[in-house]
Enzyme design. Structure first.
Site, PDB file in Angstrom:
ATOM      1  N   HIS A  14       0.861  -1.198   0.000  1.00  0.00           N
ATOM      2  CA  HIS A  14       0.000   0.000   0.000  1.00  0.00           C
ATOM      3  C   HIS A  14       0.890   1.237   0.000  1.00  0.00           C
ATOM      4  O   HIS A  14       1.499   1.571   1.012  1.00  0.00           O
ATOM      5  CB  HIS A  14      -0.911   0.016   1.236  1.00  0.00           C
ATOM      6  CG  HIS A  14      -1.932   1.116   1.188  1.00  0.00           C
ATOM      7  ND1 HIS A  14      -3.277   0.888   1.348  1.00  0.00           N
ATOM      8  CD2 HIS A  14      -1.817   2.458   0.981  1.00  0.00           C
ATOM      9  CE1 HIS A  14      -3.936   2.029   1.267  1.00  0.00           C
ATOM     10  NE2 HIS A  14      -3.068   3.008   1.037  1.00  0.00           N
ATOM     11  N   HIS A  16       1.540   5.415  -1.694  1.00  0.00           N
ATOM     12  CA  HIS A  16       1.226   6.586  -2.521  1.00  0.00           C
ATOM     13  C   HIS A  16       2.543   7.226  -2.951  1.00  0.00           C
ATOM     14  O   HIS A  16       3.391   7.518  -2.104  1.00  0.00           O
ATOM     15  CB  HIS A  16       0.428   7.621  -1.718  1.00  0.00           C
ATOM     16  CG  HIS A  16      -0.865   7.083  -1.177  1.00  0.00           C
ATOM     17  ND1 HIS A  16      -2.064   7.223  -1.832  1.00  0.00           N
ATOM     18  CD2 HIS A  16      -1.134   6.369  -0.045  1.00  0.00           C
ATOM     19  CE1 HIS A  16      -3.023   6.642  -1.123  1.00  0.00           C
ATOM     20  NE2 HIS A  16      -2.485   6.111  -0.036  1.00  0.00           N
ATOM     21  N   ARG A  18       2.249   9.784  -5.553  1.00  0.00           N
ATOM     22  CA  ARG A  18       1.804  10.997  -6.256  1.00  0.00           C
ATOM     23  C   ARG A  18       2.267  10.949  -7.715  1.00  0.00           C
ATOM     24  O   ARG A  18       2.450   9.879  -8.263  1.00  0.00           O
ATOM     25  CB  ARG A  18       2.292  12.277  -5.541  1.00  0.00           C
ATOM     26  CG  ARG A  18       2.054  12.284  -4.029  1.00  0.00           C
ATOM     27  CD  ARG A  18       0.636  12.037  -3.605  1.00  0.00           C
ATOM     28  NE  ARG A  18       0.481  12.130  -2.143  1.00  0.00           N
ATOM     29  CZ  ARG A  18      -0.532  11.616  -1.479  1.00  0.00           C
ATOM     30  NH1 ARG A  18      -1.487  10.953  -2.095  1.00  0.00           N
ATOM     31  NH2 ARG A  18      -0.605  11.769  -0.166  1.00  0.00           N
ATOM     32  N   ASN A  42      -5.143   7.278  -6.291  1.00  0.00           N
ATOM     33  CA  ASN A  42      -5.900   8.516  -6.003  1.00  0.00           C
ATOM     34  C   ASN A  42      -5.151   9.759  -6.464  1.00  0.00           C
ATOM     35  O   ASN A  42      -4.812  10.640  -5.685  1.00  0.00           O
ATOM     36  CB  ASN A  42      -6.267   8.608  -4.519  1.00  0.00           C
ATOM     37  CG  ASN A  42      -5.068   8.556  -3.596  1.00  0.00           C
ATOM     38  OD1 ASN A  42      -4.053   7.944  -3.918  1.00  0.00           O
ATOM     39  ND2 ASN A  42      -5.171   9.197  -2.449  1.00  0.00           N
ATOM     40  N   LYS A 100      -9.255  -0.339  -6.198  1.00  0.00           N
ATOM     41  CA  LYS A 100      -9.346   0.305  -4.891  1.00  0.00           C
ATOM     42  C   LYS A 100     -10.702   0.963  -4.714  1.00  0.00           C
ATOM     43  O   LYS A 100     -11.136   1.734  -5.571  1.00  0.00           O
ATOM     44  CB  LYS A 100      -8.238   1.365  -4.773  1.00  0.00           C
ATOM     45  CG  LYS A 100      -8.242   2.150  -3.451  1.00  0.00           C
ATOM     46  CD  LYS A 100      -7.729   1.340  -2.292  1.00  0.00           C
ATOM     47  CE  LYS A 100      -7.848   2.068  -0.954  1.00  0.00           C
ATOM     48  NZ  LYS A 100      -6.840   3.098  -0.734  1.00  0.00           N
ATOM     49  N   HIS A 137     -10.613   1.120   1.369  1.00  0.00           N
ATOM     50  CA  HIS A 137     -10.430   2.124   2.424  1.00  0.00           C
ATOM     51  C   HIS A 137     -11.669   1.971   3.289  1.00  0.00           C
ATOM     52  O   HIS A 137     -12.759   2.399   2.903  1.00  0.00           O
ATOM     53  CB  HIS A 137     -10.315   3.535   1.846  1.00  0.00           C
ATOM     54  CG  HIS A 137     -10.121   4.568   2.917  1.00  0.00           C
ATOM     55  ND1 HIS A 137      -8.952   5.266   3.082  1.00  0.00           N
ATOM     56  CD2 HIS A 137     -10.946   4.973   3.922  1.00  0.00           C
ATOM     57  CE1 HIS A 137      -9.068   6.079   4.140  1.00  0.00           C
ATOM     58  NE2 HIS A 137     -10.265   5.917   4.666  1.00  0.00           N
ATOM     59  N   HIS A 175      -4.815  -0.656   5.537  1.00  0.00           N
ATOM     60  CA  HIS A 175      -4.387   0.155   6.685  1.00  0.00           C
ATOM     61  C   HIS A 175      -5.352   0.063   7.870  1.00  0.00           C
ATOM     62  O   HIS A 175      -5.952   1.057   8.283  1.00  0.00           O
ATOM     63  CB  HIS A 175      -4.151   1.613   6.296  1.00  0.00           C
ATOM     64  CG  HIS A 175      -5.210   2.244   5.416  1.00  0.00           C
ATOM     65  ND1 HIS A 175      -6.542   2.268   5.753  1.00  0.00           N
ATOM     66  CD2 HIS A 175      -5.125   2.862   4.227  1.00  0.00           C
ATOM     67  CE1 HIS A 175      -7.214   2.889   4.795  1.00  0.00           C
ATOM     68  NE2 HIS A 175      -6.369   3.251   3.854  1.00  0.00           N
ATOM     69  N   LEU A 220      -5.311   9.345   7.646  1.00  0.00           N
ATOM     70  CA  LEU A 220      -6.630   8.713   7.620  1.00  0.00           C
ATOM     71  C   LEU A 220      -6.486   7.262   7.191  1.00  0.00           C
ATOM     72  O   LEU A 220      -5.754   6.995   6.229  1.00  0.00           O
ATOM     73  CB  LEU A 220      -7.570   9.449   6.651  1.00  0.00           C
ATOM     74  CG  LEU A 220      -8.076  10.809   7.152  1.00  0.00           C
ATOM     75  CD1 LEU A 220      -8.838  11.535   6.045  1.00  0.00           C
ATOM     76  CD2 LEU A 220      -8.965  10.633   8.388  1.00  0.00           C
ATOM     77  N   ASP A 248       1.328   2.621   3.519  1.00  0.00           N
ATOM     78  CA  ASP A 248       0.459   3.778   3.286  1.00  0.00           C
ATOM     79  C   ASP A 248       1.261   5.068   3.371  1.00  0.00           C
ATOM     80  O   ASP A 248       0.743   6.117   3.750  1.00  0.00           O
ATOM     81  CB  ASP A 248      -0.730   3.801   4.262  1.00  0.00           C
ATOM     82  CG  ASP A 248      -1.828   4.758   3.806  1.00  0.00           C
ATOM     83  OD1 ASP A 248      -1.839   5.151   2.625  1.00  0.00           O
ATOM     84  OD2 ASP A 248      -2.669   5.125   4.646  1.00  0.00           O
ATOM     85  N   HIS A 252       3.022  14.594   1.348  1.00  0.00           N
ATOM     86  CA  HIS A 252       2.405  15.889   1.037  1.00  0.00           C
ATOM     87  C   HIS A 252       3.479  16.951   1.252  1.00  0.00           C
ATOM     88  O   HIS A 252       4.322  16.795   2.135  1.00  0.00           O
ATOM     89  CB  HIS A 252       1.262  16.212   2.013  1.00  0.00           C
ATOM     90  CG  HIS A 252       0.028  15.396   1.816  1.00  0.00           C
ATOM     91  ND1 HIS A 252      -0.849  15.592   0.773  1.00  0.00           N
ATOM     92  CD2 HIS A 252      -0.490  14.374   2.544  1.00  0.00           C
ATOM     93  CE1 HIS A 252      -1.856  14.734   0.868  1.00  0.00           C
ATOM     94  NE2 HIS A 252      -1.661  13.977   1.927  1.00  0.00           N
ATOM     95  N   ALA A 264      -4.153  14.910   5.224  1.00  0.00           N
ATOM     96  CA  ALA A 264      -3.932  13.637   5.921  1.00  0.00           C
ATOM     97  C   ALA A 264      -2.874  12.830   5.179  1.00  0.00           C
ATOM     98  O   ALA A 264      -2.936  12.697   3.958  1.00  0.00           O
ATOM     99  CB  ALA A 264      -5.234  12.849   5.968  1.00  0.00           C
TER     100      ALA A 264
HETATM  101 ZN   LIG Z   1      -3.555   5.032   1.384  1.00  0.00          ZN
END
Ligand SMILES: [Zn+2]
Length: 350
Positions: A14, A16, A18, A42, A100, A137, A175, A220, A248, A252, A264
């Site tokens: 899992h 991210h 970007r 996402n 997802k 999620h 998560h 989150l 996860d 950011h 988050a």
């Molecule tokens: Zn995630």
């Protein structure tokens, strides 16, 4: 005391990363440690089609340092209009591993998520047929449900009815953050698994308010009470093969975390396996780490275990205050400026 630890190269189920200029700053952190990673879709706009996934995968691969073997595992973002044909195309692509489910509004860039899971019943039936996992999620988004209760409520209202309606559907409860989620997975059959993050095994919700508001501990699903952290740690170190590693890690820019309305997400990929080594060691369960990090995930996804290995050495080092993040931003990692006990041998940060 163990001085060094050699593991089959782990995977991150899992993640991210970007898109755009920041890929070159975050992808190498993961690629140095992990053989594969499930790449969350996402983006804005989200990664919804095989074509989107092919191009996104290519951009990620361009950010992998030369000589490093790393295979991004692509995921499609479910929307209300997802069809069975979308799933068949994904299964044929050989690069899309999963779908997802983001309940609309649950987290970063989830506004175009699914408004009612029954809207994607045809896609779920096709996933069940081809053996493609649904990654969830697991939080309800109703404004009247307390933010700390949203995962437990999701199990009752959405997850249980869905796995009953689709008795062969493979599901990864992503998560997980609560004792209820750990119990649900422990009591479920072999097609239900869960990922666990660094922060939910390491911290309880006091960390968000320790001496002041700590935006870098906001993620989150949000951190929970200590009894939940203890239940997660017990599950992760239990040897149950349906729990596996998923950081996860969610970068950011510093300015969007340290803000009147902070985003988050917690950044852990820079030490994605080292953190888990510390957690498992503190729990007296270092012998359970390799299965959690390197074997259980591929087993669930029906993939081979990585052939190479990595070595961690006990050599305390100081986590940087921040990393570069794109052209003009900084990225503040978990436990910035503090010490980590394990270091990856041969890593760029050595
Ligand atoms: Zn995630």
């Amino acid at each position: 005391m163990m001085k060094q630890l050699t593991l089959t190269r782990p995977d991150d189920w899992h993640l991210h990363v970007r898109d755009g200029a920041v890929l070159k700053d975050v992808v190498p952190h993961t690629a140095e440690r992990f053989g594969r990673a499930i790449i969350m879709p996402n983006l804005q706009p989200p990664c919804c089609t095989v074509d989107d996934a092919v191009h996104y995968r290519q951009r990620i691969l361009e950010a992998v340092p030369e000589g490093v073997q790393f295979e991004p595992q692509m995921v499609l973002y479910a929307r209300d209009n997802m069809t069975a044909d979308d799933i068949y195309a994904a299964a044929d692509s050989n690069i899309v591993r999963a779908v997802k489910l983001y309940p609309a509004g649950a987290t970063t860039n989830s506004d175009s998520g699914v408004t009612d899971i029954r809207n994607i019943d045809q896609a779920l039936a096709a996933m069940q047929e081809v053996g493609m996992p649904l990654l969830v999620h697991g939080e309800v988004t109703d404004a009247d449900i307390d933010v700390f209760d949203r995962e437990a409520m999701f199990i009752e209202r959405i997850l249980k009815p869905t796995v009953e309606r689709f008795p062969e559907l493979k599901v990864v409860f992503e998560h997980i953050t609560t004792a209820q989620a750990a119990e649900f997975v422990q009591g479920a059959d072999d097609r239900i698994a869960a990922t666990m993050t660094v922060q939910h095994l390491l911290l309880n919700r006091n960390a968000i308010f320790e001496g002041g508001l700590r935006p870098h501990h906001y993620c989150l699903p949000v951190l929970k009470r200590e009894r939940h952290r203890e239940a997660l740690l017990a599950a992760a170190t239990s040897g149950n093969p349906r729990f596996f590693l998923g950081t996860d890690s969610a970068p950011h820019p510093q300015g969007k975390k340290e803000s009147a309305c902070g985003c988050a997400g917690i950044y852990t990929a820079f030490a994605g396996i080292e953190f888990y080594a510390e957690i498992f060691e503190q729990a007296g369960a270092l012998d359970k780490l390799e299965a959690f990090a390197s074997f259980n995930g591929p087993r669930f996804y029906g993939l081979p275990v990585n052939e190479e290995s990595i070595t961690l050495v006990r050599e305390p080092w100081t986590i940087p205050d921040s990393f570069a993040f794109g052209d003009n931003e900084r990225l503040v990692p978990l436990r910035a400026g503090e010490t980590l006990q394990w270091r990856l041998q041969g890593s760029a940060s050595e």
